[in-house]
Design an enzyme around this catalytic site. Structure first.
Site, mmCIF file in Angstrom:
data_model
loop_
_atom_site.group_PDB
_atom_site.id
_atom_site.type_symbol
_atom_site.label_atom_id
_atom_site.label_comp_id
_atom_site.label_asym_id
_atom_site.label_seq_id
_atom_site.Cartn_x
_atom_site.Cartn_y
_atom_site.Cartn_z
ATOM 1 N N SER A 1 -5.960 4.254 5.423
ATOM 2 C CA SER A 1 -5.953 2.788 5.410
ATOM 3 C C SER A 1 -5.471 2.217 4.090
ATOM 4 C CB SER A 1 -7.355 2.250 5.703
ATOM 5 O OG SER A 1 -7.798 2.714 6.951
ATOM 6 N N HIS B 1 -6.600 -4.657 1.024
ATOM 7 C CA HIS B 1 -7.199 -5.627 1.955
ATOM 8 C C HIS B 1 -8.007 -6.690 1.198
ATOM 9 C CE1 HIS B 1 -6.241 -2.091 4.350
ATOM 10 N NE2 HIS B 1 -6.202 -2.881 5.408
ATOM 11 N N ARG C 1 0.833 -1.207 0.000
ATOM 12 C CA ARG C 1 0.000 0.000 0.000
ATOM 13 C C ARG C 1 0.872 1.263 0.000
ATOM 14 N NH1 ARG C 1 -2.476 0.683 4.730
ATOM 15 N NH2 ARG C 1 -1.836 -1.180 5.838
ATOM 16 N N GLU D 1 -18.847 4.575 -1.697
ATOM 17 C CA GLU D 1 -18.026 3.932 -2.720
ATOM 18 C C GLU D 1 -18.650 4.020 -4.109
ATOM 19 O OE1 GLU D 1 -18.540 2.733 0.295
ATOM 20 O OE2 GLU D 1 -16.516 2.634 1.108
ATOM 21 N N ARG E 1 -3.262 -6.372 3.041
ATOM 22 C CA ARG E 1 -3.434 -5.447 4.169
ATOM 23 C C ARG E 1 -2.152 -4.706 4.517
ATOM 24 N NH1 ARG E 1 -2.997 -8.656 9.953
ATOM 25 N NH2 ARG E 1 -1.504 -10.209 9.278
#
Lengths: 322, 268
Positions: A31, A103, A4, A52, A161
């Site tokens: 995140s 994720h 990420r 979303e 993640r």
């Protein structure tokens, strides 16, 4: 650095050279690490809130006027909550929206089934015009982000993640969209893997060589669509046995894509798909889940032995070595 | 189980066998023990009870035979040298680096053996967090002994029935927790593992090759390992600074680290 974080940095670098790049998030900037881009180019970052569907709709609109939007959210929300917008607003119009889904799979572990995502590859693969990539680690994520930037159509990149171990040492291994990478040679069987299972498959191949004397090829099939038909058929002809491994349902994902290629070829081979067998994942730590569903190296070893009908005697010596 | 009895048993089962390391790898110790054939007993008075099989003494015997060592967790009939303590707590105090005086039997008859034994006991203190050796050989020994000791102690902490450890191991499938320390200056790396399956545990030396590790603690070097063992850096900082890398589940690695800290607290 996690996949990420690498994504956030690569996007920032790319944005310096291409003013068309914009970033979007549905209140998950931190995140999903697109916050790195937000900090780098705040005037080109848009948080649409916890919405979303709007994320995809807004991204489509931006693409329509010539921008290259990178939309980031959790895989479960990108592929399922915003499914219709991805299909109709983005894919139907063949717009160059790049969806970075974090994720993915069971990597959200203890957050539970609502946050697991073991259907996204099947969903995204079924949308016309969509390119689907599942990088093996952060370095491959960097390569994938660069590769999809200039694609004329949409792309879906699925990552985990952030605790996934690195697989590649550097970016110079010949990444090419739609081209599998042979990461371990072998002639007895081929494991076709994507995402975090690539490292596990290679570890499994090493153990199978050491313990059982088996020669197992591993293909990193980072691009699920368009899939590398040539590499699959070469493996079918040369190793005659195929095991696909994915952090996904065995229905419609990597295994489904590989099965399509083999079935369409008319060639026969021993074939098995490792993944979730038409079920929802349990709730637990990701590594527990990978072990439970036999997606870790030891689970893959078991499945290779089963496919090859190799017997293995368990170690029952429980005396401490002192 | 009574806490002091458990600590004593951890010393018998996990710390005493580690004397094999200096016996093999420390030239001064190797030389001193190469021709020794003798039995040394450690014992302590205790309250008879289920933890002691109804006995009023617990102990362990160290059988030395020309450089080799076998540790037996029982009292023997005619040891050459006995270090006897008035209480289990006193014995644990001495073994964990504190002050406690044992009654010594056989010391006058075998003064050389007593000196050698005390020297060997001093080598065990290398494992104490407060011991910060500068000598490269001793730094290597400290890491090797510590890793061997902690994996065996973890296994026995479970075998001795610690409820939290039992609960943690009970539902785990066959899993390997591997520790390796890169020692490029030597021919072989330091390696030890803990295997867990359905409540059973086993400690082993070297790399377990029949399964891939579920968690692999990879220390970059002896110096990197020492920084973590000496708590010069916290475990998380050790990861960030590259002293140690963890492959596998961070949650299980953290839990194992918690148990290691508990055991270290008991034995030091």
């Amino acid at each position: 650095m996690t996949a990420r974080e690498i994504y956030g940095r690569v996007l920032s670098d790319l944005s310096d050279k291409d003013p068309r790049i914009v970033g979007l998030s549905a209140d998950l900037a931190k995140s999903t690490s697109i916050a790195i881009f937000e900090k780098h180019a705040p005037e080109r970052f848009f948080n649409v809130g916890i919405a979303e569907q709007n994320l995809m709709g807004v991204a489509a609109g931006m693409a329509k006027v010539g921008l290259i939007p990178f939309a980031s959210t959790f895989a479960a929300f990108a592929s399922m909550r915003a499914c219709e917008q991805v299909r109709t607003d983005i894919c139907y119009q063949n717009l160059p929206v790049k969806i970075i889904a974090t994720h993915g799979g069971m990597s959200f572990g203890a957050a539970g089934t609502t946050h697991h995502c073991t259907e996204d590859l099947a969903i995204m693969r079924s949308f016309a015009n969509m390119t689907v990539v599942v990088p093996a680690d952060g370095i491959e994520t960097a390569n994938a982000v660069r590769a999809v930037k200039d694609l004329p159509g949409p792309a879906y990149i699925r990552i985990g993640r952030g605790f996934e171990p690195p697989f590649y040492e550097n970016e110079n291994y010949g990444f090419q969209l739609g081209k599998a990478v042979e990461v371990h040679p072998g002639t007895d069987l081929t494991i076709i893997a994507c995402g975090i299972t690539v490292l596990q498959a290679v570890e499994a191949a090493k153990s199978l060589k050491e313990i059982d004397g088996l020669s197992v090829r591993v293909l990193n099939m980072h691009t699920i669509k368009p899939i590398d038909r040539e590499a699959i058929m070469k493996a079918v002809v040369e190793t005659r046995r195929i095991l696909t491994v994915e952090e996904h349902s065995v229905l419609g994902g990597l295994g489904g894509a590989v099965a399509d290629v083999i079935a369409e070829s008319g060639k026969g081979c021993a074939f098995s798909k490792a993944g979730l067998q038409d079920e929802y994942a349990l709730v637990g730590y990701p590594e527990d889940l990978y072990a439970h569903y036999k997606l870790d190296a030891n689970g893959i070893i078991e499945q290779v032995r089963a496919l090859l009908k190799v017997e293995f005697e368990e170690d029952e010596d429980w005396n401490d070595e002192v | 189980m009574d806490r002091e009895i458990m600590i004593a048993k951890l010393f018998f089962r996990a710390a005493f066998p580690v004397m094999k390391v200096p016996l093999a790898d420390d030239p001064a110790i190797t030389n001193a023990w190469k021709d020794v054939k003798a039995t040394v007993q450690f014992s302590a008075d205790c309250e008879p009870g289920p933890d002691t099989d109804g006995q009023s003494r617990i102990g362990a015997c160290l059988h030395f035979d020309n450089g080799s060592l076998e540790v037996v967790e029982e009292l023997c009939e005619s040891p050459d040298l006995t270090l006897h303590f008035g209480s289990v707590k006193a014995m644990n105090t001495l073994l964990s680096g504190g002050m406690a005086l044992p009654r010594i039997r056989g010391g006058l008859k075998h003064p050389g053996l007593l000196v050698k034994m005390l020297t060997l006991l001093m080598r065990l203190t290398l494992m104490l967090p407060t011991n910060r050796p500068k000598d490269p050989v001793k730094r290597y020994l400290k890491v090797k002994m510590s890793i061997y000791m902690i994996t065996t102690a973890l296994s026995n902490y479970n075998r001795l029935g610690d409820p939290k450890m039992r609960e943690w191991t009970a539902n785990q499938p066959d899993r390997i927790y591997q520790f390796t320390i890169a020692t490029p200056e030597r021919d072989d790396n330091i390696a030890a593992y803990l295997r867990i399956r359905g409540g059973r545990t086993k400690s082993g030396r070297g790399v377990y090759t029949r399964r891939r590790p579920f968690v692999h603690f990879r220390f970059s070097s002896v110096d990197g390992a020492l920084k973590v063992l000496l708590k010069e850096v916290e475990f998380v900082q050790g990861v960030e600074s590259g002293c140690v890398a963890i492959d596998g589940s961070p949650e299980y690695a953290a839990k194992l680290n918690d148990f290691m800290a508990v055991i270290q607290g008991m034995m030091t």
